[in-house]
Design a protein around this motif. Structure first.
Motif, short mmCIF file in Angstrom:
data_model
loop_
_atom_site.label_atom_id
_atom_site.label_comp_id
_atom_site.label_asym_id
_atom_site.label_seq_id
_atom_site.Cartn_x
_atom_site.Cartn_y
_atom_site.Cartn_z
N GLU A 307 28.96 29.33 36.53
CA GLU A 307 29.14 28.72 35.22
C GLU A 307 27.80 28.22 34.69
O GLU A 307 26.92 27.83 35.47
CB GLU A 307 30.15 27.58 35.28
CG GLU A 307 29.77 26.45 36.22
CD GLU A 307 30.80 25.33 36.18
OE1 GLU A 307 31.44 25.16 35.14
OE2 GLU A 307 30.93 24.62 37.20
N GLN A 308 27.68 28.24 33.39
CA GLN A 308 26.46 27.78 32.73
C GLN A 308 26.82 26.68 31.74
O GLN A 308 27.55 26.90 30.78
CB GLN A 308 25.76 28.93 32.00
CG GLN A 308 25.10 29.94 32.94
CD GLN A 308 24.32 31.00 32.19
OE1 GLN A 308 24.89 31.78 31.44
NE2 GLN A 308 23.02 31.02 32.39
N THR A 309 26.28 25.50 32.00
CA THR A 309 26.41 24.38 31.08
C THR A 309 25.20 24.40 30.14
O THR A 309 24.27 25.19 30.33
CB THR A 309 26.47 23.05 31.86
OG1 THR A 309 25.18 22.82 32.46
CG2 THR A 309 27.54 23.11 32.95
N PRO A 310 25.19 23.56 29.13
CA PRO A 310 24.00 23.53 28.25
C PRO A 310 22.71 23.20 28.98
O PRO A 310 21.63 23.54 28.49
CB PRO A 310 24.37 22.43 27.24
CG PRO A 310 25.85 22.43 27.20
CD PRO A 310 26.28 22.72 28.62
N THR A 311 22.81 22.58 30.14
CA THR A 311 21.58 22.15 30.83
C THR A 311 21.35 22.86 32.17
O THR A 311 20.22 22.90 32.65
CB THR A 311 21.61 20.64 31.09
OG1 THR A 311 22.78 20.31 31.87
CG2 THR A 311 21.64 19.87 29.77
N ASP A 312 22.41 23.38 32.81
CA ASP A 312 22.26 23.92 34.16
C ASP A 312 22.98 25.25 34.32
O ASP A 312 23.95 25.54 33.61
CB ASP A 312 22.83 22.93 35.20
CG ASP A 312 22.07 21.61 35.22
OD1 ASP A 312 20.84 21.66 35.31
OD2 ASP A 312 22.73 20.56 35.13
N THR A 313 22.50 26.01 35.29
CA THR A 313 23.22 27.17 35.81
C THR A 313 23.73 26.80 37.20
O THR A 313 22.94 26.39 38.06
CB THR A 313 22.31 28.41 35.89
OG1 THR A 313 21.88 28.76 34.57
CG2 THR A 313 23.04 29.58 36.52
N ILE A 314 25.04 26.94 37.42
CA ILE A 314 25.67 26.47 38.66
C ILE A 314 26.38 27.64 39.33
O ILE A 314 27.13 28.38 38.68
CB ILE A 314 26.67 25.33 38.37
CG1 ILE A 314 25.96 24.18 37.66
CG2 ILE A 314 27.31 24.85 39.67
CD1 ILE A 314 26.90 23.12 37.15
N ILE A 315 26.13 27.80 40.61
CA ILE A 315 26.85 28.77 41.44
C ILE A 315 27.52 27.99 42.56
O ILE A 315 26.85 27.32 43.34
CB ILE A 315 25.91 29.85 42.02
CG1 ILE A 315 25.23 30.64 40.88
CG2 ILE A 315 26.68 30.79 42.94
CD1 ILE A 315 24.26 31.69 41.37
N ARG A 316 28.85 28.11 42.63
CA ARG A 316 29.61 27.38 43.65
C ARG A 316 30.33 28.40 44.55
O ARG A 316 31.11 29.22 44.06
CB ARG A 316 30.61 26.44 43.00
CG ARG A 316 31.33 25.52 43.98
CD ARG A 316 32.18 24.51 43.25
NE ARG A 316 31.38 23.49 42.58
CZ ARG A 316 31.19 23.44 41.25
NH1 ARG A 316 31.76 24.33 40.46
NH2 ARG A 316 30.46 22.49 40.71
N ILE A 317 30.03 28.35 45.83
CA ILE A 317 30.61 29.28 46.80
C ILE A 317 31.43 28.47 47.81
O ILE A 317 30.91 27.55 48.43
CB ILE A 317 29.51 30.08 47.52
CG1 ILE A 317 28.63 30.82 46.50
CG2 ILE A 317 30.12 31.07 48.51
CD1 ILE A 317 27.43 31.51 47.10
N ARG A 318 32.70 28.86 47.97
CA ARG A 318 33.60 28.09 48.83
C ARG A 318 34.30 29.03 49.81
O ARG A 318 34.72 30.14 49.44
CB ARG A 318 34.64 27.35 48.00
CG ARG A 318 35.66 26.56 48.80
CD ARG A 318 36.51 25.71 47.89
NE ARG A 318 37.14 26.54 46.85
CZ ARG A 318 37.80 26.03 45.80
NH1 ARG A 318 37.89 24.72 45.66
NH2 ARG A 318 38.35 26.84 44.91
N ASP A 319 34.42 28.59 51.06
CA ASP A 319 35.17 29.35 52.06
C ASP A 319 36.17 28.43 52.74
O ASP A 319 36.09 27.20 52.61
CB ASP A 319 34.22 29.99 53.09
CG ASP A 319 33.50 28.96 53.93
OD1 ASP A 319 34.16 28.31 54.77
OD2 ASP A 319 32.27 28.77 53.75
N ASN A 320 37.10 29.01 53.47
CA ASN A 320 38.13 28.22 54.16
C ASN A 320 37.92 28.20 55.66
O ASN A 320 38.88 28.14 56.44
CB ASN A 320 39.52 28.77 53.84
CG ASN A 320 39.72 30.20 54.39
OD1 ASN A 320 38.74 30.85 54.76
ND2 ASN A 320 40.95 30.66 54.43
N GLY A 321 36.64 28.23 56.06
CA GLY A 321 36.32 28.29 57.48
C GLY A 321 36.32 26.94 58.15
O GLY A 321 36.93 25.97 57.69
#
Length: 375
Positions: A307-321
């Motif tokens: 996702e890209q907000t007006p101020t940041d680029t965010i990458i969120r990676i989630r696993d169920n380990g």
């Protein structure tokens, strides 16, 4: 004391000019009518030479003492022997003083002394002194300009040396940073591909008896992955071409599916307004995160959000380990991620709650948009 030590450092005819200025005062001294004045003049010149040598000291108090002595002898020679040219020696010496405050203090005192003695000698209307008028004007100009010129040249030389040293250090740091960057890229690129080769090789070894045809396909994938890794390494070393997030997501999907980990993705992976270098950093961070999930997480599913907000680029990676234990130190991969992101003012945060959540954040700067807004 050796003769050459009496001459200021110089090149060409400069030492001979200084030698002439040392010899010339004796002509004026021997023009005196009394023997006592001649001897006093000789003693003054010997004292001047000694003071000029002793004034080359790092002791501030002695510096002032010997310089004041030179200024005083120069004033006496001007007033009683009509010889003003010792001011050249003092001006040159003051110009070589590197301490800024001491330079300006002694420069002001010397210049004041020269002005006062020259004007007083003109008021006395001494014929010998007045006959030297053009040379005295040149001496006065020299007393004004020579210290400033010498001081500025020395400072310029010091700044040039500092600049050369700084450029040398920058070159060394750039080389060091480039080596670290290449080592991180090689670690991330080869780490992922070798992990994928290992997974597929293990799978092929288990399937070789049960399903030879599927095992054969897996080995083809191993061969293809090895060729891909070789190609990427060659590109990395020869061209150092930056990777894109969209391409890395494709590689991540292949690797996760080979490890039997379900992968879900949402968001715009093109990041059209993101500079190539930022894309490269983000793609390397995604690669390292996925590699860690495959190696250590024991997860069965993984999802990624961009996702890209007006101020940041965010990458969120989630696993169920199984998550990351608190007492486990960060390895080279996580440290490399932090170093990459710090270089672009980004950050990474890791949370271990019902699996692991890795959040990568970098500032979003759209220069073209900013330029358009400012018009």
């Amino acid at each position: 004391m050796k003769w050459f030590r009496l001459l200021p450092k110089g090149t060409g005819i400069t030492p001979y000019i200084w030698a002439l200025l040392y010899i010339l005062p004796f002509y004026f001294i021997f023009q005196s009518s009394s023997l006592s004045r001649i001897w006093i003049g000789i003693v003054l010149m010997i004292a001047f030479v000694a003071a000029s040598q002793l004034s080359q000291t790092k002791n501030r108090l002695l510096l002032y003492v010997w310089t004041f002595l030179q200024i005083g002898i120069s004033a006496v020679m001007t007033l009683h022997y009509d010889y003003v040219y010792l001011a050249f020696f003092i001006a040159y010496f003051i110009g070589n003083i590197r301490m800024r405050v001491h330079f300006f203090v002694l420069y002001a005192i010397h210049l004041t002394s020269v002005f006062i003695t020259i004007n007083y000698s003109f008021i006395k209307q001494n014929e010998v002194f007045i006959s030297q008028f053009p040379f005295i004007i040149l001496c006065l100009i020299g007393a004004i300009l020579l210290p400033m010129n010498t001081y500025s040249q020395i400072k310029r030389g010091e700044l040039q040396e500092k600049l050369e040293y700084a450029n040398k250090r920058i070159a060394e740091l750039v080389i060091q940073e480039e080596r670290q960057r290449i080592s991180r890229d090689l670690h991330d690129t080869l780490g992922q591909k070798l992990s994928l080769i290992g997974l597929k090789s293990d799978l092929a070894s288990r399937l070789v008896l049960k399903s030879p045809e599927q095992a054969k396909n897996e080995m083809k994938d191993v061969n293809l992955t090895a060729r891909t890794a070789l190609k990427e390494v060659r590109q990395l070393v020869s061209k150092m071409r930056g990777a894109k997030v969209a391409d890395e997501i494709i590689h991540a999907r292949q690797m996760l599916e080979a490890a039997h980990i379900d992968f879900q993705y949402s968001g715009d992976s093109k990041l059209a307004d993101t500079p190539p270098f930022i894309q490269h950093v983000l793609s390397m961070c995604v690669k390292e995160t996925v590699t860690n999930i495959v190696k250590h997480s024991q997860a069965t599913s993984c999802d990624m959000l961009i996702e890209q907000t007006p101020t940041d680029t965010i990458i969120r990676i989630r696993d169920n380990g199984i998550g990351i234990p608190a007492n486990i130190p960060s390895g080279n991969g996580l440290q490399g991620m932090r170093e990459r992101l710090e270089f672009v003012n980004g950050s990474v945060s890791i949370a271990s709650t019902q699996g692991t959540i890795v959040t990568i954040r970098v500032p979003r700067v759209n220069k073209q948009k900013e330029a358009g807004d400012s018009i």
